[in-house]
Design an enzyme around this catalytic site. Structure first.
Site, short mmCIF file in Angstrom:
data_model
loop_
_atom_site.label_atom_id
_atom_site.label_comp_id
_atom_site.label_asym_id
_atom_site.label_seq_id
_atom_site.Cartn_x
_atom_site.Cartn_y
_atom_site.Cartn_z
CD GLU A 163 13.59 1.35 8.61
OE1 GLU A 163 14.19 2.41 8.89
OE2 GLU A 163 14.06 0.23 8.81
CD GLU A 196 10.75 13.67 9.74
OE1 GLU A 196 9.58 13.33 10.00
OE2 GLU A 196 11.58 12.91 9.23
CE LYS A 254 -1.82 3.10 1.91
NZ LYS A 254 -1.61 4.50 1.44
CB CYS A 294 13.53 9.34 6.90
SG CYS A 294 14.51 8.20 5.91
#
Ligand code: NAD
Length: 497
Positions: free
Chosen positions: A252, A385, A177, A286
């Site tokens: 992750e 972030e 997905k 990331c």
């Protein structure tokens, strides 16, 4: 163009017939309609994967046969490299040369895990010395089963392949997905996999929104493992959903990675890697080294040079030659970054360059590459972030202080250190609390090396040997020597009667 789902070896329309738009972030134009699946499609896909797994049509094949299919997929990706890279650039906005890297890496990832699966199968089984000669104990490694792979939009095809390639190599069946924001290359991947001759049900693709397709997939009772890449907030939901069935989860997640620059290093080399660490892929990375700590002796000079080189970066549509910074992936992400920049005005940080929309564009989600210096340690831009082309700098005096500031984060995905003193680099690398440490560089990523984070940046590792092990279960098989007696209820004489 209108895409379809790929379930049980066939391209099909979603049960509800819904679509969602694929938007080119450089033009803000819709260029395709993506099939938008829901719970019913997920259920069909998971059941197909379950059937395929339980029938052993893939997991029972010798590793060499599985590897041959994986290599056909790798070749299929390479044959379509130019089209796939162009599609990735159009969907995500990244500069074309970066998209080409991604697609080449994706092909290599299938080859790498094909090799690993074959090498692994050729190894003798590990035996356990149980300290009793009457027992023979061995360790078997078996595919974990049905894998739900849920992936983000920043490296749309590559993040999917980091899961799909090792999962298939291990003998698992997969339901993928991808992100609703960038699903086009995953759809193309399904076409390549279809042609490579994988048995029906072994690989399935359900595109759609997180709440409509991702949530039912992570909750599905017939899934054995959920492999997720995305934000911490969604990772938490995925982990909660998996806890109901005590399913294996690998996560992750995000990061706020530090880059420590000592005053004995060459300023231009530092500038090169600091910029690559934050502006590559538009900062939508990331592991982006978004917090830069610079030893005081070179702090002012380095900022001056960073500003100069940053202001010369060519911004534009990813398919334009020489462009090094493309548009942000979507309007939502663009607005989110502008929100960070707006709030940063009151944070006490010093804006060095950028700080808003890039100038000279009438359309497209362009953000100017942005540098802040002297950023308060409690400022939102230092702690959270941003996932965009925004870097924050602060000075330090000693190695100890640099390490303390670097490790002061809930995240622990990556970190970088730059110094001509390699002993110092190794010492600092050992003390940084992160899963990936770069010395004298930032961001180079290799399929052969394990990838993943400490702390809130995730659980488990992808890539390398660890990325293959993540899709294997461990089984012990222990045999008692039947010529012997156990002698607990029956003594030796009775047992022999
Ligand atoms: P996201 O969490 O919004 O979405 C990731 C995926 O989860 C998408 O496919 C989305 O549709 C799906 N999803 C959303 N809600 C869901 C739910 N309730 N249940 C199940 N699935 C759901 O993340 P994003 O915005 O696509 O990606 C950006 C994030 O990913 C950043 O935080 C970034 O750091 C992280 N990331 C991490 C790595 C890594 O290797 N550690 C790599 C790339 C991106």
């Amino acid at each position: 163009m209108k895409t379809e789902l790929y379930i049980d070896g066939a391209f099909v329309a979603p049960a509800g017939g819904a679509t969602l738009p694929a938007v080119d972030p450089a033009t803000e134009q819709v260029f395709a309609q993506v099939a938008s699946g829901g719970a019913e499609d997920i259920d069909r896909a998971v059941r197909a994967a379950r059937r395929a797994f339980d029938a052993g049509v893939w997991s029972d094949l010798p590793a060499t046969e599985r590897a041959a299919v994986l290599r056909r997929i790798a070749n299929g990706i390479r044959e379509n490299l130019a089209d796939l890279a162009a599609l990735e650039t159009r969907d995500n906005g990244k500069p074309l040369p970066e998209a080409q890297w991604d697609i080449e890496d994706a092909a290599f990832c299938f080859d790498y895990y094909a090799d690993l699966a074959e090498a692994d199968a050729a190894q003798p089984l590990r035996t356990n010395d149980v300290g009793d000669a009457r027992f023979d104990s061995r360790v078997l490694r078996e595919p974990v089963g049905v894998v739900a792979a849920i992936t983000p939009w920043n490296f749309p095809m590559l993040m999917a392949v980091w899961k799909v390639a090792p999962a298939l190599a291990a003998g698992c069946c997969v339901v993928l997905k991808p992100s609703e924001l960038c699903a086009m290359t995953c759809h193309a991947l399904a076409g390549i996999i279809d042609k490579a001759g994988l048995p029906a049900g072994v690989f399935n693709l359900v595109t759609g929104f997180g709440a409509e397709a991702g949530a039912p997939l992570s909750e599905h009772a017939l899934v054995d493992k959920v492999a997720f890449t995305g934000s911490v907030a969604t990772g938490r939901k995925v982990m909660q959903a998996a806890s109901a069935g005590i399913r294996t989860v690998s996560l992750e997640l995000g990061g706020k990675s530090p880059f420590l620059v000592f005053d004995d290093c060459d300023i231009d080399k530092a500038v090169e890697w600091i910029l690559f660490g934050i502006f590559w892929n538009k900062g939508e990375v990331c592991s982006a080294t978004s917090r830069v700590l610079v030893q005081r002796g070179i702090y002012a000079r380095l900022i001056e040079r960073l500003k100069e080189v940053t202001e010369a970066i060519r911004i534009g549509a990813g398919d334009q030659p020489g462009v090094k910074l493309g548009p942000i992936v979507s309007k939502g992400q663009y607005d989110k970054i502008l929100g960070f920049l707006e709030r940063a005005k009151d944070s006490g940080a010093r804006l060095v360059t950028g700080g808003g929309r890039a100038e000279g564009f009438e359309v497209g989600y362009y953000i100017a590459p942005t540098i802040y210096a002297d950023v308060p340690l409690d400022a939102e831009i230092w702690r959270e972030e941003i996932f965009g082309p925004v870097v924050c700098l602060n000075p330090f005096d000693t190695e100890e202080e640099a390490l303390r500031l670097a490790n002061d984060s809930p995240y622990g995905l990556a970190a970088a250190v730059m110094s001509d003193d390699l002993e110092r680099c190794d010492r600092v690398a050992a003390k940084l609390r992160a899963g990936i440490i770069w010395i004298n560089c930032s961001q180079p990523t290799f399929t052969q090396a394990p990838w993943g984070g400490y702390k809130s940046s995730g659980i488990g590792r992808e890539l390398g040997r660890e990325g293959f092990d993540a899709f294997l279960e461990t089984k012990q098989v222990t045999r008692f020597d039947h010529s012997q007696t156990w002698g607990w209820y029956l003594d030796e004489e009775e047992a022999g009667q």
